[in-house]
Design a protein around this motif. Structure first.
Motif, PDB file in Angstrom:
ATOM      1  N   GLY A 100       0.812  -1.217   0.000  1.00  0.00           N
ATOM      2  CA  GLY A 100       0.000   0.000   0.000  1.00  0.00           C
ATOM      3  C   GLY A 100       0.843   1.263   0.000  1.00  0.00           C
ATOM      4  N   ALA A 101       1.916   1.268   0.781  1.00  0.00           N
ATOM      5  CA  ALA A 101       2.750   2.469   0.885  1.00  0.00           C
ATOM      6  C   ALA A 101       3.608   2.664  -0.367  1.00  0.00           C
ATOM      7  N   SER A 102       4.158   1.586  -0.877  1.00  0.00           N
ATOM      8  CA  SER A 102       5.087   1.701  -2.011  1.00  0.00           C
ATOM      9  C   SER A 102       4.362   1.767  -3.340  1.00  0.00           C
ATOM     10  N   ILE A 120      12.204  14.397   5.909  1.00  0.00           N
ATOM     11  CA  ILE A 120      12.862  13.979   4.663  1.00  0.00           C
ATOM     12  C   ILE A 120      12.359  12.591   4.264  1.00  0.00           C
ATOM     13  N   ALA A 121      12.706  12.194   3.056  1.00  0.00           N
ATOM     14  CA  ALA A 121      12.306  10.878   2.569  1.00  0.00           C
ATOM     15  C   ALA A 121      13.250   9.823   3.132  1.00  0.00           C
ATOM     16  N   PRO A 122      12.710   8.674   3.600  1.00  0.00           N
ATOM     17  CA  PRO A 122      13.577   7.562   3.998  1.00  0.00           C
ATOM     18  C   PRO A 122      14.397   7.080   2.789  1.00  0.00           C
ATOM     19  N   PRO A 123      15.491   6.341   3.043  1.00  0.00           N
ATOM     20  CA  PRO A 123      16.448   6.035   1.966  1.00  0.00           C
ATOM     21  C   PRO A 123      15.866   5.323   0.738  1.00  0.00           C
ATOM     22  N   THR A 124      14.834   4.503   0.920  1.00  0.00           N
ATOM     23  CA  THR A 124      14.310   3.750  -0.233  1.00  0.00           C
ATOM     24  C   THR A 124      12.984   4.315  -0.738  1.00  0.00           C
ATOM     25  N   PHE A 125      12.633   5.518  -0.303  1.00  0.00           N
ATOM     26  CA  PHE A 125      11.311   6.084  -0.608  1.00  0.00           C
ATOM     27  C   PHE A 125      11.074   6.338  -2.095  1.00  0.00           C
ATOM     28  N   MET A 126      12.136   6.554  -2.863  1.00  0.00           N
ATOM     29  CA  MET A 126      11.952   6.850  -4.292  1.00  0.00           C
ATOM     30  C   MET A 126      11.185   5.736  -5.006  1.00  0.00           C
ATOM     31  N   GLN A 127      11.293   4.506  -4.460  1.00  0.00           N
ATOM     32  CA  GLN A 127      10.577   3.381  -5.053  1.00  0.00           C
ATOM     33  C   GLN A 127       9.071   3.653  -5.115  1.00  0.00           C
ATOM     34  N   SER A 128       8.569   4.428  -4.156  1.00  0.00           N
ATOM     35  CA  SER A 128       7.126   4.663  -4.095  1.00  0.00           C
ATOM     36  C   SER A 128       6.667   5.693  -5.124  1.00  0.00           C
ATOM     37  N   SER A 129       7.561   6.168  -5.972  1.00  0.00           N
ATOM     38  CA  SER A 129       7.128   7.012  -7.093  1.00  0.00           C
ATOM     39  C   SER A 129       6.219   6.219  -8.024  1.00  0.00           C
ATOM     40  N   ALA A 130       6.227   4.880  -7.868  1.00  0.00           N
ATOM     41  CA  ALA A 130       5.288   4.021  -8.619  1.00  0.00           C
ATOM     42  C   ALA A 130       3.846   4.493  -8.446  1.00  0.00           C
ATOM     43  N   GLN A 131       3.546   5.057  -7.259  1.00  0.00           N
ATOM     44  CA  GLN A 131       2.185   5.546  -6.998  1.00  0.00           C
ATOM     45  C   GLN A 131       1.773   6.623  -8.000  1.00  0.00           C
TER      46      GLN A 131
END
Lengths: 140, 168
Positions: free
Chosen positions: A32-34, B42-53
């Motif tokens: 959900g988050a990713s 700030i964004a956590p280190p792996t947050f860019m992956q959630s650009s999928a949203q």
């Protein structure tokens, strides 16, 4: 709190427990988050019957994300310059994970002190599920 | 994944941090974050992956009115013999994530609006012990901020397997 180069030595380690008895619900939470809703991580019926795996399994990026929390807790907020991993084995519901960062080198680049870290995450059997590296800026 | 507009938002960061067991208050408490070295959430280190949203074409998200390859009444929502061979209604079902690398030029913060552009990388093959022929494909994603400055470079490697890979 940031790390100090003067307090680090090559070979020094930092270890953290990432999760005990990983729950399927957490895979759903990460989906959900990713935004990665691949049924391989959330839909046991599909995963067993169509994909041919014994059960759903964790997103590699969930393991990397939890390992990232170990790193930022260690090196401090906003200090990471690089973080890269290979996913070396799958992570299944019920797994316990523990991650370790090992100091490989301390160096200076462009007037800044940096630490090179080896990163490894293992399951309850001691099998490595993630193998990688990180570079962080440290205080003198 | 190419994305025209990836707004870095506080609730998204809070939910993402929770999902990776990261209880650091810098990811949900703006007052706390203001007193830290970065000075903001700030964004956590792996947050860019959630650009999928924010990728309208992202294949691993069910889309309104379109078939989805996960289970409903049947084990998959896509019929065998359909144009995609019954393997799914999206893109890369047979593909697993083999590697992921991030380089942080700076850490994105709440209020940033990023774009992501994708460059194809290398492709190579390997014979696997359990899963048959393995085909690796690399993708490089550049995340830029509202000023056009590069903030994060991401390099992902996917692997397509002939058979299910149950290495764990």
């Amino acid at each position: 709190m940031a790390l100090k180069a003067s307090e680090l030595e090559v070979g020094g380690t930092h270890t953290a427990v990432l999760v005990k008895d990983l729950k399927r619900t957490q895979l759903v939470q990460y989906a959900g988050a990713s935004g990665d809703y691949n049924p391989l991580h959330t839909d046991d019926f599909y995963t067993r019957e169509v994909a041919g795996y014994p059960s759903v399994f964790a997103h590699g990026m969930l393991t990397m994300g939890m390992t990232g929390a170990m790193l930022t807790d260690y090196v401090g907020d906003g200090r990471l310059l690089k973080f890269g991993v290979r996913f070396t084995a799958q992570v299944w519901p019920g797994d316990d994970l523990e991650a370790t960062a090992t100091v490989e080198a301390l160096r200076e680049e462009g007037g800044e002190k940096l630490v090179d870290l080896k990163v490894s995450t293992r399951n309850q059997n001691g099998d490595e599920v993630l193998s990688g590296y990180a570079v962080a800026r440290v205080d003198p | 994944m190419a994305v025209d507009r990836f707004p870095i938002e506080a609730s998204h960061i809070m939910m993402f941090a929770r999902s990776v067991n990261d209880g650091n208050p810098i990811y949900y408490d703006a007052e706390y974050a203001a007193k830290t070295e970065p000075g903001a959430i700030i964004a956590p280190p792996t947050f860019m992956q959630s650009s999928a949203q924010f990728d309208p074409e992202y294949s691993l998200r069910p889309k309104i009115g379109q078939p989805w390859f996960g289970s409903g009444k049947e084990a998959t929502g896509v019929k065998p013999g359909s144009s995609d061979g019954g393997r799914g209604g999206g893109g890369n079902k047979g593909t697993l994530h083999a590697e992921q690398h991030f380089e942080y030029h700076r850490h994105p913060r709440v209020g940033d609006v990023l774009t992501a552009t994708v460059k194809p990388g290398k492709t190579w093959e390997k014979e696997g012990r359990r899963a048959g022929k393995l085909i690796f494909t690399e993708t490089i994603t550049e995340y830029r901020d509202q000023n056009g400055d590069l903030v994060v470079t991401a390099r992902g490697v996917g692997v397509r397997t002939e058979r299910p890979a149950t290495s764990g």
